[in-house]
Structures are given as structure tokens and as C-alpha cells.
Motif scaffolding. Structure first.
Motif, PDB file in Angstrom:
ATOM      1  N   ALA A 216       3.810 -12.017  -5.145  1.00 21.79           N
ATOM      2  CA  ALA A 216       4.482 -13.279  -5.454  1.00 21.79           C
ATOM      3  C   ALA A 216       5.598 -13.566  -4.455  1.00 21.79           C
ATOM      4  O   ALA A 216       5.813 -14.716  -4.064  1.00 21.79           O
ATOM      5  N   MET A 217       6.293 -12.516  -4.021  1.00 25.74           N
ATOM      6  CA  MET A 217       7.365 -12.700  -3.047  1.00 25.74           C
ATOM      7  C   MET A 217       6.787 -13.133  -1.695  1.00 25.74           C
ATOM      8  O   MET A 217       7.333 -14.021  -1.031  1.00 25.74           O
ATOM      9  N   SER A 218       5.689 -12.516  -1.299  1.00 26.88           N
ATOM     10  CA  SER A 218       5.019 -12.915  -0.056  1.00 26.88           C
ATOM     11  C   SER A 218       4.594 -14.381  -0.117  1.00 26.88           C
ATOM     12  O   SER A 218       4.798 -15.144   0.829  1.00 26.88           O
ATOM     13  N   ALA A 219       4.013 -14.770  -1.253  1.00 31.04           N
ATOM     14  CA  ALA A 219       3.554 -16.148  -1.413  1.00 31.04           C
ATOM     15  C   ALA A 219       4.709 -17.129  -1.353  1.00 31.04           C
ATOM     16  O   ALA A 219       4.608 -18.213  -0.761  1.00 31.04           O
ATOM     17  N   SER A 220       5.844 -16.743  -1.958  1.00 33.02           N
ATOM     18  CA  SER A 220       7.023 -17.611  -1.940  1.00 33.02           C
ATOM     19  C   SER A 220       7.535 -17.809  -0.518  1.00 33.02           C
ATOM     20  O   SER A 220       7.907 -18.916  -0.115  1.00 33.02           O
ATOM     21  N   LEU A 221       7.546 -16.731   0.271  1.00 35.96           N
ATOM     22  CA  LEU A 221       8.007 -16.802   1.655  1.00 35.96           C
ATOM     23  C   LEU A 221       7.091 -17.709   2.475  1.00 35.96           C
ATOM     24  O   LEU A 221       7.560 -18.572   3.234  1.00 35.96           O
ATOM     25  N   ILE A 222       5.788 -17.546   2.317  1.00 41.14           N
ATOM     26  CA  ILE A 222       4.829 -18.365   3.058  1.00 41.14           C
ATOM     27  C   ILE A 222       4.923 -19.829   2.633  1.00 41.14           C
ATOM     28  O   ILE A 222       4.872 -20.738   3.466  1.00 41.14           O
ATOM     29  N   ARG A 223       5.104 -20.051   1.324  1.00 40.90           N
ATOM     30  CA  ARG A 223       5.213 -21.425   0.829  1.00 40.90           C
ATOM     31  C   ARG A 223       6.440 -22.120   1.424  1.00 40.90           C
ATOM     32  O   ARG A 223       6.380 -23.293   1.812  1.00 40.90           O
ATOM     33  N   THR A 224       7.543 -21.408   1.521  1.00 40.87           N
ATOM     34  CA  THR A 224       8.747 -21.995   2.112  1.00 40.87           C
ATOM     35  C   THR A 224       8.533 -22.304   3.591  1.00 40.87           C
ATOM     36  O   THR A 224       8.929 -23.364   4.085  1.00 40.87           O
ATOM     37  N   ALA A 225       7.892 -21.389   4.311  1.00 40.84           N
ATOM     38  CA  ALA A 225       7.626 -21.615   5.737  1.00 40.84           C
ATOM     39  C   ALA A 225       6.725 -22.822   5.947  1.00 40.84           C
ATOM     40  O   ALA A 225       6.797 -23.487   6.992  1.00 40.84           O
ATOM     41  N   ASN A 226       5.899 -23.135   4.962  1.00 36.40           N
ATOM     42  CA  ASN A 226       4.992 -24.289   5.065  1.00 36.40           C
ATOM     43  C   ASN A 226       5.571 -25.564   4.462  1.00 36.40           C
ATOM     44  O   ASN A 226       4.876 -26.573   4.378  1.00 36.40           O
ATOM     45  N   SER A 227       6.828 -25.532   4.061  1.00 36.07           N
ATOM     46  CA  SER A 227       7.446 -26.726   3.491  1.00 36.07           C
ATOM     47  C   SER A 227       7.681 -27.774   4.577  1.00 36.07           C
ATOM     48  O   SER A 227       7.737 -27.459   5.776  1.00 36.07           O
ATOM     49  N   PRO A 228       7.818 -29.053   4.207  1.00 35.76           N
ATOM     50  CA  PRO A 228       8.012 -30.119   5.197  1.00 35.76           C
ATOM     51  C   PRO A 228       9.227 -29.911   6.099  1.00 35.76           C
ATOM     52  O   PRO A 228       9.261 -30.422   7.213  1.00 35.76           O
ATOM     53  N   TYR A 229      10.213 -29.136   5.621  1.00 32.39           N
ATOM     54  CA  TYR A 229      11.419 -28.904   6.419  1.00 32.39           C
ATOM     55  C   TYR A 229      11.091 -28.303   7.782  1.00 32.39           C
ATOM     56  O   TYR A 229      11.740 -28.599   8.784  1.00 32.39           O
ATOM     57  N   TYR A 230      10.066 -27.444   7.838  1.00 29.07           N
ATOM     58  CA  TYR A 230       9.727 -26.766   9.091  1.00 29.07           C
ATOM     59  C   TYR A 230       8.650 -27.494   9.887  1.00 29.07           C
ATOM     60  O   TYR A 230       8.429 -27.201  11.060  1.00 29.07           O
ATOM     61  N   ALA A 231       7.983 -28.440   9.268  1.00 33.06           N
ATOM     62  CA  ALA A 231       7.097 -29.401   9.949  1.00 33.06           C
ATOM     63  C   ALA A 231       6.187 -28.757  10.990  1.00 33.06           C
ATOM     64  O   ALA A 231       6.158 -29.139  12.152  1.00 33.06           O
ATOM     65  N   ARG A 232       5.394 -27.788  10.571  1.00 33.73           N
ATOM     66  CA  ARG A 232       4.441 -27.152  11.489  1.00 33.73           C
ATOM     67  C   ARG A 232       3.115 -27.901  11.470  1.00 33.73           C
ATOM     68  O   ARG A 232       2.666 -28.388  10.423  1.00 33.73           O
ATOM     69  N   SER A 233       2.458 -27.960  12.618  1.00 32.16           N
ATOM     70  CA  SER A 233       1.149 -28.612  12.676  1.00 32.16           C
ATOM     71  C   SER A 233       0.062 -27.719  12.080  1.00 32.16           C
ATOM     72  O   SER A 233      -0.928 -28.198  11.544  1.00 32.16           O
ATOM     73  N   ARG A 234       0.261 -26.388  12.173  1.00 30.03           N
ATOM     74  CA  ARG A 234      -0.711 -25.443  11.624  1.00 30.03           C
ATOM     75  C   ARG A 234      -0.033 -24.606  10.551  1.00 30.03           C
ATOM     76  O   ARG A 234       1.054 -24.064  10.759  1.00 30.03           O
ATOM     77  N   PRO A 235      -0.616 -24.484   9.370  1.00 30.55           N
ATOM     78  CA  PRO A 235       0.055 -23.759   8.291  1.00 30.55           C
ATOM     79  C   PRO A 235       0.199 -22.268   8.573  1.00 30.55           C
ATOM     80  O   PRO A 235      -0.656 -21.652   9.227  1.00 30.55           O
ATOM     81  N   VAL A 236       1.304 -21.705   8.084  1.00 28.14           N
ATOM     82  CA  VAL A 236       1.533 -20.264   8.143  1.00 28.14           C
ATOM     83  C   VAL A 236       0.637 -19.595   7.111  1.00 28.14           C
ATOM     84  O   VAL A 236       0.497 -20.066   5.979  1.00 28.14           O
ATOM     85  N   THR A 237       0.011 -18.480   7.477  1.00 30.36           N
ATOM     86  CA  THR A 237      -0.928 -17.823   6.557  1.00 30.36           C
ATOM     87  C   THR A 237      -0.575 -16.372   6.267  1.00 30.36           C
ATOM     88  O   THR A 237      -1.254 -15.728   5.465  1.00 30.36           O
TER      89      THR A 237
END
Length: 296
Positions: free
Chosen positions: A63-84
């Protein structure tokens, strides 16, 4: 090598010891510091923390890993390719932001909040922590990491009281509504203790730095802003805490709160800032506040 002499107990320590020994907190349960948080702090306290070790700590809880990845994929960081992966998330966020996010996750999952009154408790706590870290980076005298942790722990006493003290839910409702006296005055009238004392007990039990648990204990006592017997770092943390609370309240649509109206000018004077800085910080923090993502 000579044995280290332990620091003498401070007035705050003596007060906390008395609170634990008698009265309504005698039987309250203070949750232990999570083992993963201890491991994280041990690594981050090194001169050169190893990113792979931090990533391994994060990966030990799905769950902690998922939370970290979800935050990295939030609009704030605006990546073209999602973090996995956790490694990708850490690379994007950086070690210090990863530490903040993992600390928030582990704290949130050690201190459970089940009341509808506290539905957005951890979102607000995380925003307060981010605001305090941001303010610390603009000023001198307080480490941003210390400020972040202080902001996260300011109100942890509230869910602890909710779980352990009968009738506290009604007290919380009353404290949020009253305008004629402070939040802690309402708590003490009903229970002879308050969330600042309990939060400081949690912070001390978790072996957080002394300025943090002292600031948590004093974060509603603005008489200390000019008290030279209180560490300057603690006074700044208390002042920064109210500024952060004000910024988060504006973002969340709460508007001006009683404590800000009464003590905001004194806190700004303590920090040698004015309304211009506060307004600019609100603008700068807006996208960061929006990026706060609470795990389900």
C-alpha cells in the motif's frame, strides 16, 4: 570514551510525565513508532542516504508503494509517461520528498482515523506539513525537514483522544464551533487535557527531535512567541504552524479562523514577514496542496 550525559528534563518533559502518570491520560494508548519509519529515519540520518535502501523500505509495504507511485503520477508532476515502479517514483520525487511521503503514510497508518468528523484529517495534516516545509525554505533558522514533521504531528493528538477518551467526539464538535474560547480551552474544560499534550506525547514516544515535541505541545500557546526561555527554533515552529494553518484553511475554503485573527500578526512579526509573503506562499503552494493524494 566518556559516557554521554543525558539532557536534563525540560519543563515540557516534566509536564508530559505528569500527564502520563495521572488524570485522563493515565490509560491512554500511545501507538509505537512503526519499524519501517525507524528504518527510514536511520537511513535518512546518514550523511549520504542510499536511494536503493529507501526504495527497499518503501517496497516492503504494498500500500505504501502504491501511494508513492500514485503521488508521482499526480497532475502536479505532469509526466507524459506514467511511473510504474517505486524506483521510478523515487527518481522523480527525490529522496527528501520520498521521505516526507513515506513518513506521512506510516504515521497515517499507525494512527487510524475512523470518525466522520475527521474525514479529511490526514489530507489537511499533509498540507500543513508541506506548507511548513515551504515556509522554512524561505526563512532562516528552521530546517525544512524538521518543519515538515512538526506540521504533520501538530494535531495527531486529536485521533488519539477520539479513540481513547469517552465523549471526545462531542467535545471536538463543540471546539470546532465555538468562537468565544480556544480549541484547547474547550478540550481542557471537558477532559482536563488537550490534543497538544497528547500530540507531544506521541512525538516524544516516537523519539522525534526535542524542538518538534516542544512545538507540538505549544502550538496553541502564542504567549511563548516573545518568551526567551523557549528555544528560538520552537518559537519559529509555532509561528510557522499558524501561518501554515491559515494557508491550508484558505485553500480548503474554511476562510479566516479565530486563531489567525487573534494571533496572526504576532506570528508574522515573529517570522519578520508580512501579508505579501503570505499571499505569495499561498499562490506557490496551491498546486502542491492539490497534489495531496490520500491512500484509500
Amino acid at each position: 570514551m566518556a559516557a554521554l550525559t543525558p539532557n536534563p528534563p525540560t519543563p515540557t518533559d516534566r509536564e508530559l510525565d505528569r500527564a502520563l502518570a495521572s488524570g485522563p491520560l493515565r490509560d491512554i494508548v500511545i501507538p509505537p513508532c512503526p519499524e519501517l519509519l525507524i528504518a527510514l529515519r536511520r537511513e535518512m540520518d546518514k550523511e549520504d542516504p542510499e536511494p536503493q535502501i529507501v526504495a527497499d523500505i518503501a517496497a516492503r509495504d504494498v500500500a505504501m508503494s502504491a501511494s508513492l507511485i500514485r503521488t508521482a503520477n499526480s497532475p502536479y508532476y505532469a509526466r507524459s509517461r506514467p511511473v510504474t515502479s517505486v524506483g521510478e517514483a523515487l527518481g522523480l520525487l527525490g529522496l527528501r520528498m520520498t521521505e516526507k511521503l513515506l513518513t506521512a503514510f506510516l504515521t497515517r497508518n499507525s494512527i487510524r482515523v475512523s470518525s466522520p468528523l475527521l474525514e479529511h484529517f490526514w489530507d489537511t495534516s499533509t498540507r500543513r506539513a508541506l506548507a511548513m516545509a515551504h515556509i522554512a525554505r524561505q526563512l532562516y533558522g528552521v530546517d525544512p525537514e524538521l518543519a515538515y514533521t512538526c506540521g504533520l504531528f501538530c494535531h495527531v493528538g486529536i485521533p488519539i483522544l477520539m479513540q481513547g477518551v469517552r465523549g471526545y467526539a462531542g467535545t471536538l464538535t463543540e471546539a470546532l464551533a465555538r468562537q468565544d474560547r480556544s480549541f484547547t480551552e474547550t478540550e481542557n474544560a471537558a477532559h482536563k487535557t488537550d490534543h497538544a499534550v497528547v500530540g507531544a506525547l506521541v512525538a516524544r514516544t516516537w523519539r522525534l527531535p526535542t524542538p518538534i515535541y516542544q512545538a507540538v505541545r505549544l502550538h496553541h500557546d502564542f504567549t511563548i512567541l516573545k518568551d526567551k526561555n523557549v528555544l528560538a527554533e520552537v518559537r519559529m515552529l509555532v509561528a510557522m504552524g499558524l501561518v501554515a494553518e491559515h494557508l491550508v484553511g484558505l485553500h480548503e475554503g474554511i476562510g479566516e479562523q479565530r486563531e489567525w485573527a487573534l494571533h496572526g500578526p504576532a506570528c508574522m512579526a515573529c517570522l519578520s514577514i508580512g501579508e505579501t509573503e503570505v499571499d505569495s506562499w499561498l499562490d506557490a503552494l496551491h498546486p502542491m496542496f492539490d497534489s495531496v493524494v490520500q491512500a484509500p
